[in-house]
Design a protein around this motif. Structure first.
Motif, short mmCIF file in Angstrom:
data_model
loop_
_atom_site.label_atom_id
_atom_site.label_comp_id
_atom_site.label_asym_id
_atom_site.label_seq_id
_atom_site.Cartn_x
_atom_site.Cartn_y
_atom_site.Cartn_z
N ALA A 1 -6.35 -0.63 9.33
CA ALA A 1 -6.92 0.63 9.91
C ALA A 1 -6.53 0.65 11.38
O ALA A 1 -6.25 1.67 11.92
CB ALA A 1 -8.27 0.47 9.88
N ASP B 1 -5.13 5.20 4.37
CA ASP B 1 -5.52 4.19 3.84
C ASP B 1 -4.92 3.99 2.29
O ASP B 1 -5.57 4.26 1.68
CB ASP B 1 -7.15 3.93 3.83
CG ASP B 1 -7.56 2.56 3.35
OD1 ASP B 1 -6.94 1.77 2.96
OD2 ASP B 1 -8.95 2.59 3.58
N TYR C 1 -8.14 9.91 9.82
CA TYR C 1 -7.86 9.01 8.88
C TYR C 1 -8.64 8.98 7.57
O TYR C 1 -7.80 8.94 6.44
CB TYR C 1 -8.25 7.49 9.63
CG TYR C 1 -7.59 6.30 8.66
CD1 TYR C 1 -6.33 6.25 8.35
CD2 TYR C 1 -8.07 4.95 8.69
CE1 TYR C 1 -5.62 5.13 7.63
CE2 TYR C 1 -7.72 4.09 8.04
CZ TYR C 1 -6.56 4.06 7.46
OH TYR C 1 -5.95 2.92 6.93
#
Length: 207
Positions: free
Chosen positions: A91, A39, A158
């Motif tokens: 995302a 991110d 993630y």
């Protein structure tokens, strides 16, 4: 086998400019690319100079304008001034790459196609139909990748990539590591190639 740890986001302009050279560098060195989609917005908020939107107009004009267009010309890639959908969520595209990693898919071509489509072709990387077509472009079945995007496993990976980037002082995309030595920016890919052949003296991080 040597490994290039590759921290980036699927919507990163400078990652796009260096993407093909990264693949060539790894192939020449017989190295493996360890994709670590992160991110980027969360990383920059923690370790960078703040949101790109808070930079002065002069800094934005240079880093997101003149510098990026010069590097694109130097690397021989077509590039837009700014993709129409650049501020959309990131995302889904990053999660789709992680889904591929988790199921053992080689995502080199998919990662490059995402970057290229966004920055050259003005693709919306938040649109699932667009992402599906981009996967098909490189010979991949998009269905299992898209189905896994919202899974706890993908979300955990993630988040882990993002937190590791912050902990290792990554402050932008792309960032590469070779044997723990950090190289920020596609303009350092020639140094990455050298590090794969012969490590640089000294250590990172500094003691």
């Amino acid at each position: 086998m040597k490994t290039i740890e590759y921290f980036y986001s699927a919507h990163s302009g400078y990652a796009y400019i260096g993407s093909r050279l990264l693949m060539e560098t790894a192939k020449t060195a017989g190295a493996r690319i360890d994709h670590r989609p992160m991110d980027l917005r969360a990383v920059i908020a923690k370790t960078g100079p703040g949101s790109h939107n808070t930079r002065t107009p002069e800094r934005r004009a240079y880093f997101s304008g003149r510098a990026i267009e010069r590097w694109a010309e130097y690397r021989g890639v077509g590039i837009l001034a700014r993709p129409t959908y650049h501020d959309h969520e990131i995302a889904t595209s990053n999660g789709m790459l992680i889904a591929g990693i988790l199921n053992g898919t080689d995502i080199d071509a998919l990662a490059h196609r995402f970057l290229e489509a966004h920055w050259r072709d003005d693709a919306d990387l938040a649109d699932k139909d667009t992402l599906a077509q981009l996967a098909r472009d490189v010979g991949l079945d998009p269905a299992p990748l898209l189905a896994a995007v919202g899974s706890p496993e993908v979300a955990a990976a993630y988040d882990a990539n993002t937190q590791e980037a912050i902990e290792r002082s990554v402050f932008g995309s792309p960032t590469y590591f070779v044997d723990g030595d950090m190289f920020y920016g596609q303009d350092h890919l020639e140094l990455v190639a050298r590090a794969l052949e012969k490590p640089f003296k000294g250590t990172w991080p500094r003691g």
